[in-house]
Design a protein around this motif. Sequence first.
Motif, mmCIF file in Angstrom:
data_model
loop_
_atom_site.group_PDB
_atom_site.id
_atom_site.type_symbol
_atom_site.label_atom_id
_atom_site.label_comp_id
_atom_site.label_asym_id
_atom_site.label_seq_id
_atom_site.Cartn_x
_atom_site.Cartn_y
_atom_site.Cartn_z
ATOM 1 N N ALA A 192 26.692 45.587 68.427
ATOM 2 C CA ALA A 192 26.931 44.437 67.557
ATOM 3 C C ALA A 192 26.439 44.730 66.139
ATOM 4 N N TYR A 193 25.412 45.555 66.018
ATOM 5 C CA TYR A 193 24.815 45.862 64.720
ATOM 6 C C TYR A 193 25.486 47.057 64.045
ATOM 7 N N LEU A 194 25.853 48.081 64.838
ATOM 8 C CA LEU A 194 26.340 49.335 64.278
ATOM 9 C C LEU A 194 27.819 49.605 64.542
ATOM 10 N N GLY A 195 28.416 48.853 65.459
ATOM 11 C CA GLY A 195 29.792 49.120 65.841
ATOM 12 C C GLY A 195 29.861 49.877 67.161
ATOM 13 N N THR A 196 31.053 50.044 67.667
ATOM 14 C CA THR A 196 31.245 50.716 68.951
ATOM 15 C C THR A 196 30.705 52.143 68.902
ATOM 16 N N MET A 197 29.969 52.512 69.936
ATOM 17 C CA MET A 197 29.370 53.836 69.974
ATOM 18 C C MET A 197 30.429 54.905 70.288
ATOM 19 N N PRO A 198 30.421 56.010 69.565
ATOM 20 C CA PRO A 198 31.365 57.090 69.860
ATOM 21 C C PRO A 198 30.980 57.820 71.144
#
Length: 375
Positions: free
Chosen positions: A51-57
Amino acid sequence: MKIRILLTGAATLVGAEILKELLLRSDVEAILLLMPAEEATRRRDLERLEAYLGTMPSSVTPVAGDLRLPRFGLSPDAWEELAASFDIAFHCAQREVKDQKLELARQANVQPLETWIQLLDHNPKLRLHHLSTAFIGGTRRGLLTEFDLNCGQGFHNAWERSMFEAEVRLRESSASERVTIYRPSHILGRAATGEAFNFGGAYPLLATLAAARVLPGDARARIDFVTADYVAASMVALACSGATGTFHLACGWETSLPVRQAADLAAKGLGRSRGARLLPRGVAWPLRLSGTATLGGLASRSIAFTSARDLLHQSPVFDTYLADLALAPLGITRPVPLNWLETTVLRAEAQHWKAPPVEECKKPSAESSLPVAAA
């Protein structure tokens, strides 16, 4: 050369910013996140990070473990695999509650270092970057340099003492030359926006400064604030450049704020005309409950008063010579608190000063055999 990273404490104020910095680097091949063994807690932390950084790669892999246990609670095979799966480690997980529960503080802040030392001994190519605190200086007054550690100081709380003991243990270890230590001062959110992953770090102190009417403090003393993104950017840049030693990540005496000015800026962020009235400790003591206020449940009134009593008088002055020397070629400069402190309060107020969950140590879980990233 591609590098592989292991990060603990990703779901913390600084840890989340370190993960953000790592995700931006093209030389980072893989990131392992050592996260709580309890599935519900791990899933919650991952959701908050996304939610803070975006979807994790796909380069990011969670690893379930318990830092207090030998081998982090991993099976022997999983531990061996982990030891060969990374080149650089950032250890940011800690218990930073400012109370007197020394046993809990040692379990979280000192005990995990035994496994870190074993990992360093197991693989001589590994390097550990340890998030400590400038407040290992405790009750010391005067200049605290990046070479100082045991100065005969006392400590205000179990957190300060345990973080000091952690540094002592690392310095005494056989792998001390491959350990880099970072000592930030009072940590708050991002400089430009005031955004923060959570309201840990110095937010309870900031909330007290912003809301209280009366506090024990010396108006002329200096208080040193830094931003989490500066701490994270400094740690990642220094780690990837191969820096070693101890670095103070603080704003420094020149740009630190007098307590009076810090209180006024914090209060202004709440729309108040002036900050708390600062009284000598003995005079303020009878008013410790009626005159002290906090926001968002970040601390009880008594804890808020105790924190102010300990921190709003002149603490050690943090010398940043080595950090400045190492960071200047990397283009990283210290943000000036005068330029961002009010914005930080405004952002925290907009988010209602929601406190992060505080989870005390539970009984360690059994060994985990969850897979880790391939070597």
